[in-house]
Motif scaffolding. Structure first.
Motif: not given
Lengths: 655, 655
Positions: A66, A360, A363, A370
């Motif tokens: 991500k 990033g 996932p 995150e």
């Protein structure tokens, strides 16, 4: 970044010259910066000790990730001194990366060497917020601008040579030369011309069967010389080449024509470097570049000249983003530098994509995980929000599919006072008194300019943080005025930053605010239903409509006037099917309007479009609201006169 | 080289295309090549995986070493197909380095991208004797040619801009702008202008004391536009730029002037890159470049324009030799590529010096130890011996202080038959019968050309080896004829070489002969009293005398005719004190004379000098015996039309 090694700053006061600061810092080897950034050993190609190209493979390798948070740095309507967007971009990356210990990339443009040796000096940030080594940053880097120049100029040479050969040869002779007959009677067709064959619908037929008419259509581009838009380029401020006549040697048989040179960063090839999303995409865009029209009005492309493969070969390495570092050792991508005056003025999509993957997260993380792990990519757009930001969102983001999480608008007390009625600010001249002493009233009035940029940015559904770039003569009261005005206009926050004087530590508050905003943690963000959207649709709207939307909604125009040359071009481009592209408007950066003298927030003016040009490969039309000089000149006393190389082989006096 | 890793060849028959051969070989990483060559880890700056710059520190570090053996590769008067000098240079290095396991460097020129995308194709050698990767070799490399172009063009822009500013400003205004007054009344003088102050003898005086006349002299270069010799450059075949008019934009106030572009490799800056012996020397040479004369007839230099420091900064990295490798993994320096048509056509002195140190031996060895350990540097000179070799010896060796141990003259049966009366050989056309079948008589007659080159080379007191570049249609008898003629003319040996088909193994005999000759082991060398000497002294001889010596002793001319333009220049340069420089003569390479049609060994002709030009920074005058085209054009069907980048990002069809 777990094993990140911070380069310590040795802050001095008064702040030494940019060049001194850069030289006093020993950068890490670029392979170390790459490793810390998550780039694998075989993905980095060092160019000397402090620069390297990163292979596009990184993006594929990390495609499951991500993206990191995407932060766009823009500004208010500036003074000629500049309000510190680059410095803020770099300082913020230092703050997030070195001070707060999170992953942070600064993504900036490669500067042209024209201004470097002209008056302006370098563009590596400044003070304790810089890309280093600043002399390498300001010269050559890994040669991308040179590659752009070569590609641009090969196409120009191919075009003029083709016109020459068509003028002296019959269809039959051209056919014989372009596609020589083999012993078995078949034709040896260069791979570069196959796209043209397809375009003409001749690919279904054996060349032996082509009629004379088909051969003629294939071999004769029949360029209308009056329509040639392609110019040659040099990465220099060379005013003598603005207007020239070529083909004057006796060998050229009198085919003289008027043309000129642009500065290399103004080349469409540079815009393509910024806007390409892959090597294949770049190849296609280069092929689509239109250089002229035929006598029957059809666009002549790079592909028609059989040049697109060669241009791609020339640009094969340039497409890889360049890695450098900040003064505190955090990673910087320096990639592409399209001329802000007529192009998007932003760095490359590929550098942004690459940095977003490197910053990033894998996932499947929880929201908290995150937030803890995610990194930040701080990318800059040239000029103010309303020009650079608008183009970034409507052109660059449309091409990339990315959208920013936060828009930063850099403001200074100085520039806002200009918008509040202060005297003119000139480079090189002493600042009038109102700029060096507190003047709350003037500032308050000027904040309208900032508010208009905030409101403009909010139209895209993105949260805004105002970065107040602190100068020593500012007062706290003045900063409070800006904060108040910012919040009133819809900014999520407004934060003072002192990165020029203190590096990352000086931008710590700003960094914390940006992180908070990028993660949606401001109370005001909690119930927001805002959604990112472009200002206009490219399809289903005429060129006029799109220009009018930008001029009215962004600039505050009451009306738009299309002058005859522009009207003609609109007709032509619409007929050629180029009316479904986004628009890049070229105008002064010193006013929200087309008139540099109109400070503050002018409204109701009639916005004039003098001419419209096309960058079909890059994927936009550009509308000229002013006479734009596409190759600067040198002053009587020039930057180059101060430059010397000392006995240790070090460059002195670049700044 | 003790830990040298040879890249194995997989010889195929028929020999695949150069490009296929290059792509099928996986090169070593450049840091490995550097290490094997004795370059320390912090002396190599990789540019990607297969190219690197080597710091000049190497030369200092090894200054105590005795140089390796210095081998110059030249050729006979060639056909337009080329007789294989580059291939021999590379093949011989592969033979000495990979087959015989000694240290061997091939030193070659960087090719221009103009011909790469024109008709000619690359210049990396060919067959199984190549520099790899050949696509990287033929494009950009580390950007040196781009740097040369930037430096050249910055000077051009500085010159034209200065003329513009002088035309619009009074002495006082120029003085105020160039050297602004500080608050204390002193003047801020840019470092770039200090050399001019010294030249005018004003450095002993406080600028405040300068008279109006002195200020005027300082600020006003007063360029005579008719005398401008400096042209802009591009690294492309762009015939449209041969003759142009500049300054046609309305901003330039009607100061139009006629000029033109050259190809970048024809720039004096490129010649300086080849001839500089250190960074400091390059700085001085750049400063000395003359761009025009003033209205009073004085030379205007780069230093007068305040540009020399900036040009040096631009060239700071270009001065470091580039390291690559051959198909068998032996080291290659690729550095500088001055245009053979008007310049020396040889690679750089610094690359030669560096390779000679790396191939050198520690002092104090016995003769036997030295022979065992010493390495070989094989360097190439463009065109035939009588042009390229003569310039190499009289210009390059004079600047470097080096002298070759062996001169190799590359000959082919094909070219010698042309000199024996064979039909014309044209690129692209089938070869006439005499070239593909045995014809001993024609060949024997043609050997006179080879013999003249051998005799010419012997005039310098250097031993000569003839390398017979084997082609498949040659007969043994033909090779014997060449050998016999070579020995008769004074060559130490003549040896057949088949490196194109077999790589290093094919040049093993040649390598053994060269090593033997370089170490003085041929019986004929034992009692030789030959001593290296230049063909002429630069001081104490007029320009006419020096040209006459070259034309008569080398070319075989009976007389030299100086046309009026040349006579005028001789007067001018003599008056300006430039008559003590060596001379580079620009003439056709297809005859020993000035007339390409005169094959074999023409004698007694009158050699015409049409014009003389000056490269004062590079350090020579060049005399034109022909109209020399300094920027080529593109053909109807061009090299670029065959080029494509495939889906793996590899370049296809470059050759």
């Amino acid at each position: 970044m777990s094993d990140f090694k911070r380069l310590k700053l040795n802050l001095e006061k008064p702040v030494p010259s940019d060049f001194q600061i850069s030289r006093n810092q020993k950068p890490k080897h670029i392979t170390e910066v790459a490793k810390e950034s998550g780039v694998l050993e075989d993905e980095i190609e060092p160019y000397g000790a402090y620069k390297g190209k990163v292979k596009l493979d990184v993006i594929d390798r990390l495609h499951n990730r991500k993206d990191g948070r995407y932060i766009l740095v823009t500004g208010i309507t500036p003074t000629p001194l500049g309000e510190g967007k680059s410095t803020t971009t770099v300082g913020l990356a230092q703050a997030i990366g070195a001070t707060l210990g999170k992953t942070a990339f600064a993504n900036v443009r490669q500067p042209s060497m024209g201004p470097t040796f002209g008056v302006k000096g370098g563009a590596a940030g400044g003070g304790y917020s810089q890309v280093i080594p600043m002399d390498e940053f300001n010269m050559h880097i890994t040669g991308d601008i040179h590659a752009v120049g070569m590609a641009n100029n090969l196409l120009a040479a191919a075009l003029d040579t083709r016109i020459f050969h068509e003028s002296t040869q019959t269809d039959k002779a051209l056919w014989k030369r372009l596609c020589p007959e083999r012993k078995d009677g078949s034709r040896d067709i260069p791979i570069g011309l196959t796209a043209r064959i397809k375009k003409l619908g001749l690919d279904t037929k054996d060349p032996k069967e082509w009629t004379e008419e088909e051969i003629s259509k294939f071999v004769r581009l029949d360029v209308d010389q009056e329509t040639i838009t392609w110019k040659r380029v040099l990465d220099l401020n060379d005013r003598s080449l603005r207007g020239i006549t070529i083909n004057e040697a006796p060998t050229e048989k009198g085919l003289t024509r008027k043309t000129g040179f642009d500065i290399t960063v103004a080349s469409e090839v540079m815009a393509i470097l910024a806007l390409s999303t892959s090597l294949k995409d770049m190849r296609e865009r280069l092929g689509k570049m239109v250089v002229a029209s035929s006598k029957s009005g059809e666009p002549i492309t790079c592909e028609d000249l059989g040049c697109a493969g060669a241009l791609t070969a020339i640009m094969k390495d340039a497409i890889k983003p360049n890695l450098m570092q900040t003064l505190e050792g955090t990673p910087v991508f320096v990639h592409a530098g399209p001329f802000a005056n007529i192009s998007i003025g932003a760095s490359s999509i590929l550098a942004d994509k690459m940095a977003l993957k490197l910053a990033g997260v894998e996932p499947g993380l929880t929201e908290e995980e995150e937030k803890e792990q995610v990194g930040y990519v701080i990318t800059e757009a040239g000029f103010d929000f309303t020009m650079g930001g608008e183009r970034f969102l409507n052109i660059k983001c449309r091409a990339s599919g990315l959208k920013p999480d936060v828009i930063i608008i850099v403001a200074t007390v100085r520039a806002l006072k200009v918008h509040g009625g202060g005297a003119e600010v000139k480079a090189g001249a002493p600042l009038p008194l109102e700029y060096t002493t507190e003047n709350v009233e003037m500032l308050r009035k000027g904040c309208a300019n900032l508010q208009k940029h905030i409101e403009n940015a909010k139209q895209y559904g993105v949260d805004v943080i105002v970065a107040i770039n602190r100068m020593s003569s500012d007062s706290d009261k003045e900063h409070d005025v800006i904060k108040e005005a910012s919040l009133a206009a819809g900014a999520t926050d407004a934060i003072v930053s002192n990165h020029w004087e203190q590096g990352g530590q000086g931008a710590k508050d700003l960094a914390e605010g940006v992180i908070k905003c990028a993660n949606g943690e401001y109370p005001s963000q909690k119930d927001s239903t805002e959604k990112f959207d472009f200002l206009y649709a490219t399809e289903g709207k005429t060129i006029e409509e799109k220009i009018s939307i930008i001029a009215k909604k962004m600039y505050g125009a009451g009306d738009v006037e299309f002058l005859p040359a522009a009207q003609e071009k609109i007709k032509e481009y619409t007929a050629q099917g180029f009316d479904n592209l986004p628009i890049c408007i070229a105008k002064t950066q010193y006013s929200l309007s087309h008139d540099a003298k109109l400070k503050g927030v002018p409204t109701g003016f009639t916005f004039p479009i003098r001419d419209i040009k096309a960058s079909i490969g890059a994927g936009y039309l550009y509308a000229l609201a002013a006479e734009i000089q596409t190759i600067p000149g040198l002053a009587t006393k020039c930057g180059f006169m101060n430059v010397e190389v000392n006995n240790d082989g070090e460059i002195e006096g670049l700044f």
